[in-house]
Motif scaffolding. Structure first.
Motif, PDB file in Angstrom:
ATOM      1  N   PHE A  59      23.228  18.081  23.427  1.00 16.92           N
ATOM      2  CA  PHE A  59      23.622  19.432  23.331  1.00 16.92           C
ATOM      3  C   PHE A  59      22.392  20.528  22.753  1.00 16.92           C
ATOM      4  N   GLU A  60      21.512  19.720  22.066  1.00 16.43           N
ATOM      5  CA  GLU A  60      20.153  20.578  21.751  1.00 16.43           C
ATOM      6  C   GLU A  60      19.545  20.871  22.898  1.00 16.43           C
ATOM      7  N   ASP A  61      19.441  19.925  23.835  1.00 17.52           N
ATOM      8  CA  ASP A  61      18.740  20.092  25.272  1.00 17.52           C
ATOM      9  C   ASP A  61      19.625  21.165  26.069  1.00 17.52           C
ATOM     10  N   LEU A  62      20.808  20.997  26.080  1.00 21.29           N
ATOM     11  CA  LEU A  62      21.674  22.165  26.829  1.00 21.29           C
ATOM     12  C   LEU A  62      21.063  23.580  26.197  1.00 21.29           C
ATOM     13  N   TRP A  63      21.285  23.814  24.796  1.00 23.99           N
ATOM     14  CA  TRP A  63      21.144  25.197  24.409  1.00 23.99           C
ATOM     15  C   TRP A  63      19.547  25.350  24.700  1.00 23.99           C
ATOM     16  N   LYS A  64      18.729  24.607  24.455  1.00 26.69           N
ATOM     17  CA  LYS A  64      17.465  24.918  24.533  1.00 26.69           C
ATOM     18  C   LYS A  64      17.162  25.301  26.013  1.00 26.69           C
ATOM     19  N   THR A  65      17.788  24.511  26.999  1.00 24.74           N
ATOM     20  CA  THR A  65      17.765  24.910  28.642  1.00 24.74           C
ATOM     21  C   THR A  65      18.242  26.154  28.881  1.00 24.74           C
ATOM     22  N   ILE A  66      19.596  26.549  28.486  1.00 23.64           N
ATOM     23  CA  ILE A  66      20.243  27.900  28.900  1.00 23.64           C
ATOM     24  C   ILE A  66      19.745  28.940  28.250  1.00 23.64           C
ATOM     25  N   LYS A  67      19.183  28.594  26.787  1.00 16.29           N
ATOM     26  CA  LYS A  67      18.535  29.851  26.219  1.00 16.29           C
ATOM     27  C   LYS A  67      17.522  30.300  26.802  1.00 16.29           C
ATOM     28  N   SER A  68      16.529  29.405  27.652  1.00 19.28           N
ATOM     29  CA  SER A  68      15.261  29.743  28.188  1.00 19.28           C
ATOM     30  C   SER A  68      15.748  30.349  29.566  1.00 19.28           C
ATOM     31  N   GLY A  69      16.856  30.558  29.909  1.00 22.70           N
ATOM     32  CA  GLY A  69      17.324  31.114  31.302  1.00 22.70           C
ATOM     33  C   GLY A  69      17.464  30.097  32.280  1.00 22.70           C
ATOM     34  N   LYS A  70      17.518  28.814  32.172  1.00 24.52           N
ATOM     35  CA  LYS A  70      17.405  27.877  33.327  1.00 24.52           C
ATOM     36  C   LYS A  70      19.046  27.402  33.124  1.00 24.52           C
ATOM     37  N   VAL A  71      19.369  26.432  34.244  1.00 25.22           N
ATOM     38  CA  VAL A  71      20.588  25.873  34.367  1.00 25.22           C
ATOM     39  C   VAL A  71      20.485  24.627  33.850  1.00 25.22           C
ATOM     40  N   TRP A  72      21.517  24.080  33.216  1.00 20.78           N
ATOM     41  CA  TRP A  72      21.688  22.662  32.601  1.00 20.78           C
ATOM     42  C   TRP A  72      22.703  21.971  33.241  1.00 20.78           C
ATOM     43  N   LYS A  73      22.400  20.620  33.616  1.00 22.63           N
ATOM     44  CA  LYS A  73      23.352  19.811  34.157  1.00 22.63           C
ATOM     45  C   LYS A  73      23.372  18.452  33.359  1.00 22.63           C
ATOM     46  N   GLY A  74      24.629  17.869  33.084  1.00 20.89           N
ATOM     47  CA  GLY A  74      24.968  16.592  32.589  1.00 20.89           C
ATOM     48  C   GLY A  74      26.244  16.145  32.526  1.00 20.89           C
ATOM     49  N   ILE A  75      26.456  15.067  32.168  1.00 20.34           N
ATOM     50  CA  ILE A  75      27.601  14.256  31.736  1.00 20.34           C
ATOM     51  C   ILE A  75      27.989  14.498  30.441  1.00 20.34           C
ATOM     52  N   VAL A  76      29.330  14.792  30.238  1.00 24.20           N
ATOM     53  CA  VAL A  76      29.441  15.204  28.915  1.00 24.20           C
ATOM     54  C   VAL A  76      31.251  14.517  28.626  1.00 24.20           C
ATOM     55  N   LYS A  77      31.261  13.832  27.247  1.00 22.71           N
ATOM     56  CA  LYS A  77      32.559  13.226  26.984  1.00 22.71           C
ATOM     57  C   LYS A  77      33.106  14.217  25.871  1.00 22.71           C
ATOM     58  N   ASN A  78      34.198  14.842  26.317  1.00 15.65           N
ATOM     59  CA  ASN A  78      35.180  15.753  25.615  1.00 15.65           C
ATOM     60  C   ASN A  78      36.203  15.215  24.853  1.00 15.65           C
ATOM     61  N   ILE A  79      36.819  15.761  23.870  1.00 15.66           N
ATOM     62  CA  ILE A  79      38.029  15.350  23.027  1.00 15.66           C
ATOM     63  C   ILE A  79      39.245  16.192  23.392  1.00 15.66           C
ATOM     64  N   THR A  91      27.930  21.878  34.437  1.00 19.91           N
ATOM     65  CA  THR A  91      27.001  22.826  34.650  1.00 19.91           C
ATOM     66  C   THR A  91      26.851  23.971  33.899  1.00 19.91           C
ATOM     67  N   ALA A  92      25.836  24.047  33.024  1.00 16.28           N
ATOM     68  CA  ALA A  92      26.134  25.533  32.220  1.00 16.28           C
ATOM     69  C   ALA A  92      24.774  26.361  32.583  1.00 16.28           C
ATOM     70  N   TYR A  93      24.788  27.610  32.534  1.00 12.40           N
ATOM     71  CA  TYR A  93      23.842  28.682  32.862  1.00 12.40           C
ATOM     72  C   TYR A  93      24.376  29.992  32.182  1.00 12.40           C
ATOM     73  N   PRO A  94      23.051  30.809  31.952  1.00 17.63           N
ATOM     74  CA  PRO A  94      23.119  31.977  31.406  1.00 17.63           C
ATOM     75  C   PRO A  94      23.716  33.076  32.546  1.00 17.63           C
ATOM     76  N   SER A  95      24.476  34.233  32.061  1.00 16.41           N
ATOM     77  CA  SER A  95      25.159  35.282  33.003  1.00 16.41           C
ATOM     78  C   SER A  95      25.063  36.505  32.044  1.00 16.41           C
ATOM     79  N   ARG A  96      25.284  37.544  32.756  1.00 19.15           N
ATOM     80  CA  ARG A  96      25.438  38.430  32.157  1.00 19.15           C
ATOM     81  C   ARG A  96      26.612  39.556  32.358  1.00 19.15           C
ATOM     82  N   THR A  97      27.418  40.099  31.405  1.00 21.37           N
ATOM     83  CA  THR A  97      28.482  40.890  31.656  1.00 21.37           C
ATOM     84  C   THR A  97      28.263  42.126  32.585  1.00 21.37           C
ATOM     85  N   PRO A  98      29.044  42.856  33.165  1.00 18.54           N
ATOM     86  CA  PRO A  98      28.846  43.986  33.856  1.00 18.54           C
ATOM     87  C   PRO A  98      28.027  45.055  32.636  1.00 18.54           C
TER      88      PRO A  98
END
Length: 127
Positions: A59-79, A91-98
């Motif tokens: 998740f540190e990698d995910l946040w570093k990636t999306i905060k830099s404006g890039k797309v992050w992809k990975g396999i995640v286990k959730n509860i 797949t997580a990525y930055p976006s902007r509202t209207p």
């Protein structure tokens, strides 16, 4: 042993967070798979559904990636709310509202068994 929930081929989990990782949108598939209502998810940090098996480094990698404006992809286990778990190909990525406000979108679909096994082996080395 907790029960695994397997996503169907047509499941698409979508959520949106603010810059602090707080959920501001959750679609019906997210609620159905995780076992929460929208009211229970919205306003919570996204790590609310993070499984304890997931290494923090992922998740540190995910946040570093999306905060830099890039797309992050990975396999995640959730509860789930009931204590079960589910794997997703995320797949997580930055976006902007209207209005220009920064948001982060995450789209999750069913991973293959091979992707899950690869992730399990990788995450063992990251703990």
């Amino acid at each position: 042993m907790s029960q695994e929930i397997k996503l169907s081929e047509n499941t698409m989990i979508v959520s949106e967070t603010n810059t602090k990782g707080i959920i501001v949108y959750a679609n019906n598939d997210f609620c159905e798979i995780a076992g929460y209502t929208k009211t229970e998810l919205i306003g919570k940090p996204h790590n609310y559904v993070r499984h304890e098996d997931m290494p923090k480094a992922a998740f540190e990698d995910l946040w570093k990636t999306i905060k830099s404006g890039k797309v992050w992809k990975g396999i995640v286990k959730n509860i789930t709310k009931s204590g079960g778990f589910y794997w997703v190909n995320a797949t997580a990525y930055p976006s902007r509202t209207p209005t220009g406000e920064l948001r982060y979108i995450s789209v999750r679909v069913k991973p293959t068994d091979e992707e899950i096994n690869t992730a399990i082996n990788l995450y063992k080395t990251m703990k």
